[in-house]
Design an enzyme around this catalytic site. Sequence first.
Site, PDB file in Angstrom:
ATOM      1  N   MET A 124       0.833  -1.184   0.000  1.00  0.00           N
ATOM      2  CA  MET A 124       0.000   0.000   0.000  1.00  0.00           C
ATOM      3  C   MET A 124       0.867   1.232   0.000  1.00  0.00           C
ATOM      4  O   MET A 124       1.649   1.420   0.902  1.00  0.00           O
ATOM      5  CB  MET A 124      -0.872   0.013   1.233  1.00  0.00           C
ATOM      6  CG  MET A 124      -2.076  -0.863   1.113  1.00  0.00           C
ATOM      7  SD  MET A 124      -2.637  -1.334   2.708  1.00  0.00           S
ATOM      8  CE  MET A 124      -1.600  -2.743   2.973  1.00  0.00           C
ATOM      9  N   ILE A 131       5.530  -4.560   1.171  1.00  0.00           N
ATOM     10  CA  ILE A 131       6.604  -4.058   0.324  1.00  0.00           C
ATOM     11  C   ILE A 131       6.098  -4.042  -1.118  1.00  0.00           C
ATOM     12  O   ILE A 131       5.717  -5.073  -1.660  1.00  0.00           O
ATOM     13  CB  ILE A 131       7.869  -4.921   0.458  1.00  0.00           C
ATOM     14  CG1 ILE A 131       8.430  -4.791   1.881  1.00  0.00           C
ATOM     15  CG2 ILE A 131       8.918  -4.525  -0.568  1.00  0.00           C
ATOM     16  CD1 ILE A 131       9.650  -5.639   2.158  1.00  0.00           C
ATOM     17  N   GLU A 132       6.124  -2.857  -1.724  1.00  0.00           N
ATOM     18  CA  GLU A 132       5.535  -2.684  -3.053  1.00  0.00           C
ATOM     19  C   GLU A 132       6.508  -2.028  -4.022  1.00  0.00           C
ATOM     20  O   GLU A 132       7.523  -1.453  -3.624  1.00  0.00           O
ATOM     21  CB  GLU A 132       4.266  -1.834  -2.951  1.00  0.00           C
ATOM     22  CG  GLU A 132       3.212  -2.388  -2.012  1.00  0.00           C
ATOM     23  CD  GLU A 132       2.011  -1.480  -1.926  1.00  0.00           C
ATOM     24  OE1 GLU A 132       1.515  -1.040  -2.984  1.00  0.00           O
ATOM     25  OE2 GLU A 132       1.565  -1.201  -0.798  1.00  0.00           O
TER      26      GLU A 132
END
Length: 545
Positions: free
Chosen positions: A1, A146-147
């Site tokens: 997110m 984690i993105e």
Amino acid sequence: MRSKRHLRKCIVVLAAIGLMWSGANVNRHEVKAETGEASGVFNMSYLFAGGPSTYTAQVDRSGETLDVVSPSYLVLNADGSLKIDDSLQTSFITAMHQEGKRVVPFLSNEFDSAIGAKAIDNNDALVTQLAAAVSTYNLDGVQIDIENVDSAYRDKFTDLVKKLRERLPSSKEVSVAVAANPTGSTKGWVSIFDYKSLAAVSDYLMVMTYDESYPGDPTPGPVASMSFVEKSIQYAVSQAPAGKIVLGVPFYGRYWNGNEADNGAGIPTKMVPTLVSRYGGTVRYDTASQSPVATFTIKDTDTPTTLNGKRLPAGSYTVWYENEQSLKAKLQLVSKYKLKGTGSWSLNQESPDTWNYFHLWADGFYFTDMQTHWAQKEVLAAANLGWMLGVATNRFAPEAKLTRAEAATIIVRALGLDKEKASSAAFLDVSVTHWASQAIGIAKQHGLMQGISDNVFAPDQTITREEMSMLLTRALKLSSPGIAAASKFTDVPAGSWSTEAIAAMSSKGLVDGFADGTFRPGAPLTRAEMAALLSRAQALFAAAK
């Protein structure tokens, strides 16, 4: 997110088998409702908007809906190591535990691909740091968020989650926030999430089924259209067990005002009705996407509005957001696909009335007449246990009176006797085709209920408070504490046939009187009151089986 520090994180029960009235007749039919576990589906939400001083109030507004709260305590340093955010307060963690809620903060790289990659590359050190933080602060686990990291890290990312799961005690949650993937794409950063492998090494996947439109998006559009959300869930359940999939729902919208810098900027859902009213705007419901769209115009001379510390400039605004209608539609997907539950981004952005219906709809009980009722918690408990459902798929009728047939059915279900077979109810007014014939027969066989005469049961006759006291005393095998125990009720004489039953129920805390000191033994029992009785007696029913 993605966070505000980067892109995304913007600021029933008529009877236990379920009955339905058919016109003016008293024909009952089952009203099916898909449910989760007995206590209802899982619900979690993120804490980000506002600040730590308001976190407790934000959670309290949700009532008893949430099982887990996920604050932004865990961030990553530039080298990928763990940093504890200043927002962490041990007093809040303690307060949540006292309320029976778990605190599982999310670990964020703030959408920074380089930092995320470093964290994954050095996962052994990161796992050690996370485990230490969980122990030091008495946290209930960690959610990995984690993105925007290259898909080449797909296996390494899964390995990070696996190592964390192995390091933390089984009682601590390890979950993963995964990007929505409605097309099943194998390209781009969304493909770093190997749903199947991640589900195998975590407690659940929080599927971020929002940000269909995004910050900087030049084209106004929904945050989470139904097509986008449902296709994302369909892909998720094709890759992982439905019981490990959590549906992400947005409590925010996005606005466009002709200023390129503001394209897709985030706005809390709760602000939109105020802006529409203040600036004489309009709202339409886009049926294709099942999303509301607000439009309004701010003039230079209008009362200013500040959002995230910035004054909204004059201009014509288009806002795509969420309201009760759109959120209810999304929540129904939990039952449709038998998902684990819901996750919401984020608290303090939702409309105040969201919690009136959220738990009901998430659990698969769409009772519009229970949204603000005092017995909503008790009704949900009874419905999730399968002891009571609704008079229709969208109505519970809490103030309607309970009948003898309904009472028999409920008690038989609560005692787990409903799988038995009764040869016949043996009453002239209960035919073999009567909806409650089996339950009435079973209740008679077990000595729980008799007729009002040898061959008349009166199934549609209302049951009274004293009759239910007698029935529950038998069902729960309660012993009387003595007639004197009932003397506190001014209208329950010592010689009454129900005195000892009322005393037994009162001594167990199952029934109480009214403010004027009466019990009103002859008063009819409502369905809401029955649900409350079942809630109080749940442990006793388990012991009586």
